[in-house]
Design a protein around this motif. Structure first.
Motif, PDB file in Angstrom:
ATOM      1  N   ASP A  21       0.832  -1.201   0.000  1.00 12.95           N
ATOM      2  CA  ASP A  21       0.000   0.000   0.000  1.00 12.95           C
ATOM      3  C   ASP A  21       0.867   1.251   0.000  1.00 12.95           C
ATOM      4  N   ALA A  22       1.989   1.199   0.720  1.00 17.43           N
ATOM      5  CA  ALA A  22       2.918   2.327   0.726  1.00 17.43           C
ATOM      6  C   ALA A  22       3.449   2.590  -0.682  1.00 17.43           C
ATOM      7  N   VAL A  23       3.828   1.519  -1.378  1.00 13.65           N
ATOM      8  CA  VAL A  23       4.332   1.657  -2.746  1.00 13.65           C
ATOM      9  C   VAL A  23       3.250   2.252  -3.657  1.00 13.65           C
ATOM     10  N   PHE A  27       3.313   5.746  -5.904  1.00 18.77           N
ATOM     11  CA  PHE A  27       3.178   5.697  -7.355  1.00 18.77           C
ATOM     12  C   PHE A  27       1.963   6.495  -7.841  1.00 18.77           C
ATOM     13  N   ALA A  28       0.929   6.562  -7.017  1.00 21.00           N
ATOM     14  CA  ALA A  28      -0.281   7.284  -7.408  1.00 21.00           C
ATOM     15  C   ALA A  28      -0.235   8.756  -7.036  1.00 21.00           C
ATOM     16  N   SER A  29       0.838   9.181  -6.370  1.00 20.71           N
ATOM     17  CA  SER A  29       0.892  10.540  -5.830  1.00 20.71           C
ATOM     18  C   SER A  29       1.209  11.595  -6.875  1.00 20.71           C
ATOM     19  N   GLY A  30       1.882  11.200  -7.953  1.00 20.61           N
ATOM     20  CA  GLY A  30       2.318  12.163  -8.940  1.00 20.61           C
ATOM     21  C   GLY A  30       3.634  12.834  -8.604  1.00 20.61           C
ATOM     22  N   ARG A  31       4.272  12.423  -7.503  1.00 21.31           N
ATOM     23  CA  ARG A  31       5.562  13.012  -7.105  1.00 21.31           C
ATOM     24  C   ARG A  31       6.469  11.882  -6.619  1.00 21.31           C
ATOM     25  N   LEU A  32       7.561  11.624  -7.344  1.00 21.76           N
ATOM     26  CA  LEU A  32       8.409  10.480  -7.053  1.00 21.76           C
ATOM     27  C   LEU A  32       9.724  10.850  -6.379  1.00 21.76           C
TER      28      LEU A  32
END
Length: 375
Positions: A21-23, A27-32
Motif C-alpha cells: 500500500d505504501a508503494v 506511485f499514485a501521488s504524482g511526485r516520485l
C-alpha cells in the motif's frame, strides 16, 4: 532448512499489505522525488527523537559523510573514531578528505573507550565520531566534556542503534548531528537503502539540505560546493513511515530474543568459554545484532554450519585499520590491542523480530551441543 543470521521474509509476509500500500500510495501521488513521503518521514522521525530537524538521504554512509561536511569537516581535519565498526563509518570520514584517528574500544562492551579520546586530540582534530555499536550507546558524557573543552563537533553514528537509550536519552540526540542508516537489516530497515541526519542545529540542517541536492536550494542554482545527489527515495520513505510506527514493537521483540538466548546459554559462559553481550550501566540495548565471543570462534561457526545448517556472521572480522584500503593511514597492527583481540573471537547469533521461537530453540540447542563438545 537453513537458519540465517538475518531474514526479512517472515516479516514481509506479515506486513505485506501495508508495504505494498505504501508503494501504491507513492506511485499514485504524482511526485516520485522529494515529495510528501520524504517530508512526512523526516517530520515523524525527528518527532520520535523529540528533535526539530531531520534530513533524509540515500544511505547511511552518505548520512555520516554529509553530516560531517555540514559540520564543516573537510581536508586537513582529523576525526576521532573507532576501528571496531563497519567500514562505511571510516569510508565516510575518508570521503570528506579528513583523516580518521582511531582509539581502542572497551573489552566488556566493544564500544569506544572514551578514556582514550582526549589524548588523541591534536590541533587538527575537528570532530569526534562515536559509533553506537550493535545496539547500545557509547558513554557520551566524557565526549561532550571533551568537545566543549576543545571546540569539537560530535557526530553520532547511529546506524545500529535506532531506539537505543543512554540515561534515558535516545541515540542521536546527544551530539551536534546524528547519522542513521535504514539498510534492510537495521532495527528500522527499508526495503532497499536509505539514511537520515538528525540535528537540533538550524545551520547544520540547512547545510544538509543543500548538500544532498547538488548544493542547491532553488532548482538549478548551486549555493555551495561540494554538492551531492543523495536524496532519500519516496518509496523507501513511505515504507519507513509505516515501519516507524512499529519500531518500539521491533525493539521489544529483539529484547525478548536476547533474553531467551541469555537464559538458554548462561551456564556455558565463563572465562575462556562463551561470553554473551554485556549491557553497560545506563544503557537500554536494542540488539541490532547479538554479538557473542568464543576463543574457538571459527570452529564453532564451521560446526554450526556443517552439522545444523546455521549460517552465522562476524561483525566484524577485520578491524578497519588492518584493511589494505586504509593502509594510507599508517596505523600499525598492535596499536589497538582490544579491537584486534575481539576481531578473532566475536560472532553474531540470528537476531531479527520475526525469528520464531522454534528457530531460537534450534540455535540455542545447536550452540549448546557444539560448545559442550569443545569443552
Amino acid at each position: 532448512m537453513t537458519t540465517h543470521v538475518w531474514d526479512y521474509l517472515a516479516e514481509y509476509a506479515t506486513e505485506r499489505d501495508d508495504i505494498l500500500d505504501a508503494v501504491q500510495q507513492v506511485f499514485a501521488s504524482g511526485r516520485l522525488v522529494l515529495g510528501d513521503s520524504v517530508r512526512g518521514f523526516e517530520t515523524e522521525f525527528a518527532a520520535y527523537h523529540d528533535l526539530p530537524r531531520c534530513t533524509g538521504v540515500d544511505n547511511g554512509t552518505n548520512a555520516v559523510k554529509l553530516a560531517l561536511e555540514a559540520c564543516g569537516i573537510g581536508p586537513g581535519d582529523e576525526v576521532i573514531t573507532v576501528s571496531n565498526t563497519a567500514a562505511p563509518t571510516v569510508v565516510a570520514i575518508d570521503g570528506t578528505g579528513a583523516t580518521p584517528v582511531f582509539v581502542d574500544v572497551r573489552a566488556e562492551d566493544h564500544l569506544m573507550d572514551t578514556s582514550l579520546v582526549e589524548a588523541a586530540v591534536t590541533p587538527r582534530t575537528k570532530a569526534i565520531l562515536p559509533v553506537h555499536l550493535y545496539g547500545q550507546c557509547v558513554d557520551m558524557e566524557p565526549l561532550l566534556r571533551i568537545a566543549h573543552t576543545h571546540g569539537l563537533r560530535i557526530v553520532e553514528d547511529c546506524a545500529q542503534a535506532h531506539g537505543a537509550r543512554r540515561d534515558g536519552r535516545l541515540a542521536g540526540t546527544m551530539g551536534d548531528a546524528a547519522a542513521f542508516s535504514f539498510y534492510p537489516t537495521k532495527v528500522l530497515g527499508a526495503y532497499g537503502d536509505g539514511g537520515a541526519v538528525l540535528t537540533a542545529d538550524e545551520d547544520i540542517d540547512r547545510a544538509m539540505r543543500r548538500l544532498r541536492y547538488y548544493g542547491m536550494e532553488d532548482v538549478y542554482y548551486v549555493e555551495r560546493t561540494p554538492g551531492h545527489n543523495s536524496r532519500l527515495d519516496e518509496v523507501q520513505a513511505e515504507i519507513l513511515r509505516r515501519k516507524l510506527t512499529r519500531l518500539d514493537t521491533y525493539i521489544a521483540d529483539r529484547r525478548s530474543i536476547a533474553e531467551r538466548y541469555a537464559e538458554g546459554l548462561a551456564d556455558l559462559c565463563g572465562p575462556g568459554r562463551l561470553e554473551l553481550p554485556a549491557v553497560s550501566d545506563g544503557n537500554e540495548h536494542v540488539y541490532y545484532v547479538y554479538v557473542v565471543r568464543h576463543p574457538r570462534r571459527d570452529e564453532v561457526i564451521r560446526r554450526l554450519r556443517e552439522r545444523y545448517d546455521i549460517v552465522l556472521n562476524i561483525s566484524y572480522p577485520w578491524p578497519v585499520h588492518t584493511m589494505r584500503g586504509f593502509a594510507h593511514l599508517g596505523v600499525e597492527r598492535g596499536s589497538l590491542p582490544v579491537t584486534e583481540e575481539l576481531a578473532g573471537k566475536i560472532f553474531s547469533l540470528p537476531m531479527y523480530p520475526s525469528l520464531r521461537k522454534a528457530q531460537q530453540d534450534k540455535v540455542i540447542d545447536a550452540l549448546r551441543d557444539v560448545l559442550q563438545t569443545l569443552d
